[in-house]
Scaffold this active site. Structure first.
Site, PDB file in Angstrom:
ATOM      1  N   ASP A  27     -31.333  23.433 -13.677  1.00 19.14           N
ATOM      2  CA  ASP A  27     -30.810  22.921 -14.577  1.00 19.14           C
ATOM      3  C   ASP A  27     -32.112  22.537 -16.041  1.00 19.14           C
ATOM      4  O   ASP A  27     -30.746  22.573 -16.804  1.00 19.14           O
ATOM      5  CB  ASP A  27     -31.588  20.845 -14.395  1.00 19.14           C
ATOM      6  CG  ASP A  27     -31.467  20.982 -13.136  1.00 19.14           C
ATOM      7  OD1 ASP A  27     -30.852  18.994 -12.550  1.00 19.14           O
ATOM      8  OD2 ASP A  27     -31.494  21.249 -12.186  1.00 19.14           O
ATOM      9  N   GLU A  37     -29.033  14.747 -20.323  1.00 25.61           N
ATOM     10  CA  GLU A  37     -30.175  15.302 -19.399  1.00 25.61           C
ATOM     11  C   GLU A  37     -31.178  15.188 -19.465  1.00 25.61           C
ATOM     12  O   GLU A  37     -32.222  14.376 -18.945  1.00 25.61           O
ATOM     13  CB  GLU A  37     -29.666  15.180 -18.419  1.00 25.61           C
ATOM     14  CG  GLU A  37     -29.886  14.030 -16.915  1.00 25.61           C
ATOM     15  CD  GLU A  37     -29.432  14.547 -15.172  1.00 25.61           C
ATOM     16  OE1 GLU A  37     -28.663  15.351 -15.326  1.00 25.61           O
ATOM     17  OE2 GLU A  37     -30.907  14.075 -14.374  1.00 25.61           O
ATOM     18  N   ASP A  61     -24.808  17.670 -18.868  1.00 28.41           N
ATOM     19  CA  ASP A  61     -25.441  17.572 -17.602  1.00 28.41           C
ATOM     20  C   ASP A  61     -24.891  18.639 -17.211  1.00 28.41           C
ATOM     21  O   ASP A  61     -24.791  19.279 -16.831  1.00 28.41           O
ATOM     22  CB  ASP A  61     -24.297  16.762 -16.603  1.00 28.41           C
ATOM     23  CG  ASP A  61     -26.044  16.549 -15.468  1.00 28.41           C
ATOM     24  OD1 ASP A  61     -26.897  16.857 -15.261  1.00 28.41           O
ATOM     25  OD2 ASP A  61     -24.951  14.964 -14.840  1.00 28.41           O
ATOM     26  N   ILE A  93     -26.743  20.357 -14.613  1.00 32.75           N
ATOM     27  CA  ILE A  93     -26.105  20.141 -13.505  1.00 32.75           C
ATOM     28  C   ILE A  93     -26.255  19.002 -12.913  1.00 32.75           C
ATOM     29  O   ILE A  93     -27.645  18.063 -12.486  1.00 32.75           O
ATOM     30  CB  ILE A  93     -27.516  20.517 -12.023  1.00 32.75           C
ATOM     31  CG1 ILE A  93     -27.632  22.057 -12.305  1.00 32.75           C
ATOM     32  CG2 ILE A  93     -27.222  20.389 -10.945  1.00 32.75           C
ATOM     33  CD1 ILE A  93     -28.601  22.998 -11.325  1.00 32.75           C
ATOM     34  N   ASP A  94     -25.315  18.187 -12.883  1.00 34.68           N
ATOM     35  CA  ASP A  94     -24.778  17.154 -11.432  1.00 34.68           C
ATOM     36  C   ASP A  94     -24.432  17.316 -10.045  1.00 34.68           C
ATOM     37  O   ASP A  94     -23.942  17.795  -9.700  1.00 34.68           O
ATOM     38  CB  ASP A  94     -23.299  16.496 -12.633  1.00 34.68           C
ATOM     39  CG  ASP A  94     -23.623  14.895 -11.734  1.00 34.68           C
ATOM     40  OD1 ASP A  94     -23.866  14.737 -12.113  1.00 34.68           O
ATOM     41  OD2 ASP A  94     -22.235  15.260 -11.893  1.00 34.68           O
ATOM     42  N   THR A 144     -27.747  16.761  -8.543  1.00 32.46           N
ATOM     43  CA  THR A 144     -29.255  18.152  -8.351  1.00 32.46           C
ATOM     44  C   THR A 144     -28.901  18.078  -6.651  1.00 32.46           C
ATOM     45  O   THR A 144     -30.083  19.693  -5.869  1.00 32.46           O
ATOM     46  CB  THR A 144     -30.411  18.087  -9.144  1.00 32.46           C
ATOM     47  OG1 THR A 144     -30.155  18.380 -10.844  1.00 32.46           O
ATOM     48  CG2 THR A 144     -31.511  19.060  -8.625  1.00 32.46           C
ATOM     49  N   HIS A 185     -26.983   6.315  -4.973  1.00 29.98           N
ATOM     50  CA  HIS A 185     -25.986   5.929  -5.682  1.00 29.98           C
ATOM     51  C   HIS A 185     -24.903   4.791  -5.862  1.00 29.98           C
ATOM     52  O   HIS A 185     -24.900   5.176  -7.090  1.00 29.98           O
ATOM     53  CB  HIS A 185     -25.806   7.261  -6.098  1.00 29.98           C
ATOM     54  CG  HIS A 185     -26.714   8.677  -5.883  1.00 29.98           C
ATOM     55  ND1 HIS A 185     -26.425  10.027  -6.401  1.00 29.98           N
ATOM     56  CD2 HIS A 185     -27.791   8.670  -6.182  1.00 29.98           C
ATOM     57  CE1 HIS A 185     -27.505  10.259  -6.391  1.00 29.98           C
ATOM     58  NE2 HIS A 185     -27.863   9.823  -6.440  1.00 29.98           N
ATOM     59  N   SER A 242     -21.714  14.895  -6.980  1.00 31.21           N
ATOM     60  CA  SER A 242     -21.265  15.456  -8.751  1.00 31.21           C
ATOM     61  C   SER A 242     -19.718  14.932  -9.201  1.00 31.21           C
ATOM     62  O   SER A 242     -19.405  14.680  -8.238  1.00 31.21           O
ATOM     63  CB  SER A 242     -21.456  16.719  -9.011  1.00 31.21           C
ATOM     64  OG  SER A 242     -20.824  17.909  -8.201  1.00 31.21           O
ATOM     65  N   LYS A 268     -17.000  15.383  -7.551  1.00 25.81           N
ATOM     66  CA  LYS A 268     -15.164  14.598  -7.095  1.00 25.81           C
ATOM     67  C   LYS A 268     -14.358  14.223  -8.371  1.00 25.81           C
ATOM     68  O   LYS A 268     -13.176  13.551  -7.577  1.00 25.81           O
ATOM     69  CB  LYS A 268     -16.246  13.294  -7.342  1.00 25.81           C
ATOM     70  CG  LYS A 268     -17.114  12.765  -6.322  1.00 25.81           C
ATOM     71  CD  LYS A 268     -17.102  11.193  -5.946  1.00 25.81           C
ATOM     72  CE  LYS A 268     -18.354  11.426  -6.107  1.00 25.81           C
ATOM     73  NZ  LYS A 268     -20.169  11.320  -6.648  1.00 25.81           N
ATOM     74  N   ARG A 272     -17.597   4.085  -7.369  1.00 24.97           N
ATOM     75  CA  ARG A 272     -18.874   3.632  -7.208  1.00 24.97           C
ATOM     76  C   ARG A 272     -19.142   2.717  -7.714  1.00 24.97           C
ATOM     77  O   ARG A 272     -18.964   2.193  -8.977  1.00 24.97           O
ATOM     78  CB  ARG A 272     -19.621   4.752  -8.270  1.00 24.97           C
ATOM     79  CG  ARG A 272     -20.716   5.389  -8.448  1.00 24.97           C
ATOM     80  CD  ARG A 272     -21.137   5.789 -10.387  1.00 24.97           C
ATOM     81  NE  ARG A 272     -21.900   6.635 -10.112  1.00 24.97           N
ATOM     82  CZ  ARG A 272     -22.534   7.539  -9.840  1.00 24.97           C
ATOM     83  NH1 ARG A 272     -21.471   8.887  -9.136  1.00 24.97           N
ATOM     84  NH2 ARG A 272     -23.802   8.365  -9.795  1.00 24.97           N
ATOM     85  N   ASP A 329     -22.812  11.391 -17.583  1.00 21.21           N
ATOM     86  CA  ASP A 329     -22.426  11.802 -15.997  1.00 21.21           C
ATOM     87  C   ASP A 329     -20.803  11.342 -15.983  1.00 21.21           C
ATOM     88  O   ASP A 329     -20.130  10.462 -14.514  1.00 21.21           O
ATOM     89  CB  ASP A 329     -23.380  11.138 -14.988  1.00 21.21           C
ATOM     90  CG  ASP A 329     -24.508  11.413 -14.074  1.00 21.21           C
ATOM     91  OD1 ASP A 329     -24.540  12.382 -13.570  1.00 21.21           O
ATOM     92  OD2 ASP A 329     -25.774  10.608 -14.083  1.00 21.21           O
TER      93      ASP A 329
HETATM   94  N1  A3P Z   1     -29.305   4.301  -8.838  1.00 18.48           N
HETATM   95  C1  A3P Z   1     -27.886   5.721  -9.089  1.00 18.48           C
HETATM   96  N2  A3P Z   1     -26.587   4.741  -8.680  1.00 18.48           N
HETATM   97  C2  A3P Z   1     -25.997   5.155  -9.722  1.00 18.48           C
HETATM   98  N3  A3P Z   1     -26.071   6.625 -10.019  1.00 18.48           N
HETATM   99  C3  A3P Z   1     -27.193   7.249  -9.533  1.00 18.48           C
HETATM  100  C4  A3P Z   1     -28.483   6.344  -9.493  1.00 18.48           C
HETATM  101  N4  A3P Z   1     -29.390   7.108  -9.357  1.00 18.48           N
HETATM  102  C5  A3P Z   1     -29.106   8.436 -10.351  1.00 18.48           C
HETATM  103  N5  A3P Z   1     -27.585   8.851  -9.939  1.00 18.48           N
HETATM  104  C6  A3P Z   1     -27.269   9.194 -10.875  1.00 18.48           C
HETATM  105  O1  A3P Z   1     -26.047  10.146  -9.831  1.00 18.48           O
HETATM  106  C7  A3P Z   1     -25.383  11.214 -10.511  1.00 18.48           C
HETATM  107  C8  A3P Z   1     -25.232  12.003  -9.057  1.00 18.48           C
HETATM  108  O2  A3P Z   1     -24.082  11.390  -8.611  1.00 18.48           O
HETATM  109  P1  A3P Z   1     -23.030  11.536  -7.558  1.00 18.48           P
HETATM  110  O3  A3P Z   1     -24.251  10.791  -6.405  1.00 18.48           O
HETATM  111  O4  A3P Z   1     -22.138  11.669  -7.525  1.00 18.48           O
HETATM  112  O5  A3P Z   1     -23.341  12.871  -7.389  1.00 18.48           O
HETATM  113  C9  A3P Z   1     -27.210  12.288 -10.889  1.00 18.48           C
HETATM  114  O6  A3P Z   1     -27.049  12.875 -11.274  1.00 18.48           O
HETATM  115  P2  A3P Z   1     -28.192  14.529 -11.563  1.00 18.48           P
HETATM  116  O7  A3P Z   1     -27.488  14.585 -10.255  1.00 18.48           O
HETATM  117  O8  A3P Z   1     -27.319  14.860 -12.641  1.00 18.48           O
HETATM  118  O9  A3P Z   1     -28.944  13.884 -11.778  1.00 18.48           O
HETATM  119  C10 A3P Z   1     -27.806  10.830 -11.433  1.00 18.48           C
HETATM  120  O10 A3P Z   1     -27.549  10.232 -12.555  1.00 18.48           O
HETATM  121 MG    MG Z   2     -25.735  14.217 -13.537  1.00 18.57          MG
HETATM  122 MG    MG Z   3     -31.052  14.224 -12.460  1.00 16.57          MG
HETATM  123 MG    MG Z   4     -28.100  16.331 -13.816  1.00 20.02          MG
END
Ligand code: A3P
Ligand code: MG
Ligand code: MG
Ligand code: MG
Length: 346
Positions: free
Chosen positions: A48, A71, A139, A141-142, A144, A231, A255, A258, A272, A285
């Site tokens: 990242d 980020e 971002d 790495i979206d 992670t 998430h 990420s 989707k 979401r 995001d």
């Molecule tokens: N409580 C929460 N509700 C919604 N999104 C969240 C969350 N906690 C973290 N995230 C976000 O969800 C992203 C990943 O989304 P997804 O679930 O679609 O893969 C994360 O990005 P990062 O991995 O860049 O930190 C982070 O920003």
């Molecule tokens: Mg992200």
């Molecule tokens: Mg992150």
């Molecule tokens: Mg990220």
């Protein structure tokens, strides 16, 4: 006359490509201790940090005055010399490779940077965002958590002008190029430019394929949702699917891959909904994914039907989740979301 945002597009695609090569290489060599836990308990890895260093370095060299909402920041690296030198090494490896497809020497590629320069490059992502002028969202790495599992993740970059997304680039190193051949070649880059449509490139180059979301009936839809139950309210998604009579199982994927999947018709709805812990969605995001969906002919809003507002700062503020889908079914999905939400309150 050149096309709208031609140079920006070229720079953004090149930067995302370089970062994708880096993250793929890191995954294959990631060792213990190269992942940290941030204050919000989410993970961050050397990949990242170094991907953010690479992309910010290229952006700053091409567009020195553009602010970046990224980020990550370099605070943890400034305190940890071992991690810092690994990130510096990875970023310099990625920036030092010879010029690739569409890259220009003026972007300063090939030059080795000092530690200080690379840490400052990461911290150039600390811009607070806002409503006026140009800004990039990054971002590195979206997803992670998906990256660490060897599943889906995405390198995500967007250019906004006056809080409106004008260019979006999403690199997905692990995404099959063709959903009907899941064990076939992987690695896609999705690109959208406002008013000019959505495209899919393969990570290895070649001609792009234009993307147009198919018109789907409710019965044919399937949901695209997070893998991580923290998430998104996956239970509410299940109820929404039930209300709509959707029988196909949801596709769970980490990420903004989707959004790429939705744009090319591999799923019918990105859903979401908030889990109720007061989390604020981050603009990086969703910014490139939002434009990708609009340019592929779809519509994106929050769960109440309100547009996403990218001009409030680093977050989407008090917004209520995200619903992205085809124009023909959007209002029916919002109605089902409302019903599921009301039931959940009882
Ligand atoms: N409580 C929460 N509700 C919604 N999104 C969240 C969350 N906690 C973290 N995230 C976000 O969800 C992203 C990943 O989304 P997804 O679930 O679609 O893969 C994360 O990005 P990062 O991995 O860049 O930190 C982070 O920003
Ligand atoms: Mg992200
Ligand atoms: Mg992150
Ligand atoms: Mg990220």
């Amino acid at each position: 006359m050149s096309n709208y945002l031609d140079i920006e597009q070229q720079v953004a695609i090149a930067a995302v490509r370089r970062a994708c090569t880096l993250t793929t290489a890191v995954f294959n060599n990631l060792v213990k201790g190269e992942t940290l836990v941030k204050s919000d308990k989410s993970p961050v890895t050397v990949a990242d940090f170094s991907a953010q260093a690479v992309i910010n370095t290229i952006l700053t060299s091409a567009f020195p005055t553009d602010p970046i909402v990224g980020e990550e920041d370099a605070a943890d690296l400034r305190e940890n010399s071992e991690l810092r030198s690994r990130v510096v090494g990875l970023a310099n490896d990625a920036l030092g490779r010879e010029l690739g497809l569409g890259e220009i020497a003026e972007w300063g590629l090939g030059r080795i940077r000092t530690e200080q320069e690379l840490l400052d490059a990461i911290d150039r992502g600390r811009y607070e965002g806002g409503r006026k002028g140009r800004m990039w969202t990054l971002d590195p790495i979206d997803g992670t958590k998906g990256f660490l599992r060897g599943e889906q993740y995405a390198v995500c970059l967007a250019l906004l002008v006056d809080a409106r997304v004008e260019l979006g680039v999403i690199g997905c190193p692990n995404l099959p190029q063709d959903v009907s051949n899941p064990s076939g070649p992987r690695g896609c880059i999705f690109v959208a430019v406002r008013g000019q449509g959505a495209l899919q490139y393969t990570l290895s180059g070649g001609s792009p394929v234009p993307l147009k979301m198919p018109k789907l009936h409710l019965s044919e839809l399937n949901l695209l949702e997070s893998v991580e139950s923290a998430h998104a309210a996956l239970g509410v998604n299940e109820r929404v699917a039930q209300i709509l009579g959707i029988t196909r199982a949801p596709t769970r994927m980490d990420s903004q891959a989707k959004y790429g999947a939705l744009a090319r018709g591999d799923g019918g709805v990105y859903l979401r909904l908030p889990t109720g812990v007061g989390y604020r969605e981050k603009i990086w995001d969703h910014a490139p994914g939002a434009l990708l969906i609009e340019e592929a002919g779809g519509i994106i809003s929050d769960g109440h039907g309100e547009p996403l507002d990218f001009g409030l700062g680093r977050t989407l503020g008090e917004n209520f989740g995200v619903v992205a889908t085809g124009k023909g079914v959007h209002s029916q999905i919002l109605k089902a979301v409302r019903q599921a939400q009301e039931e959940a309150k009882k």
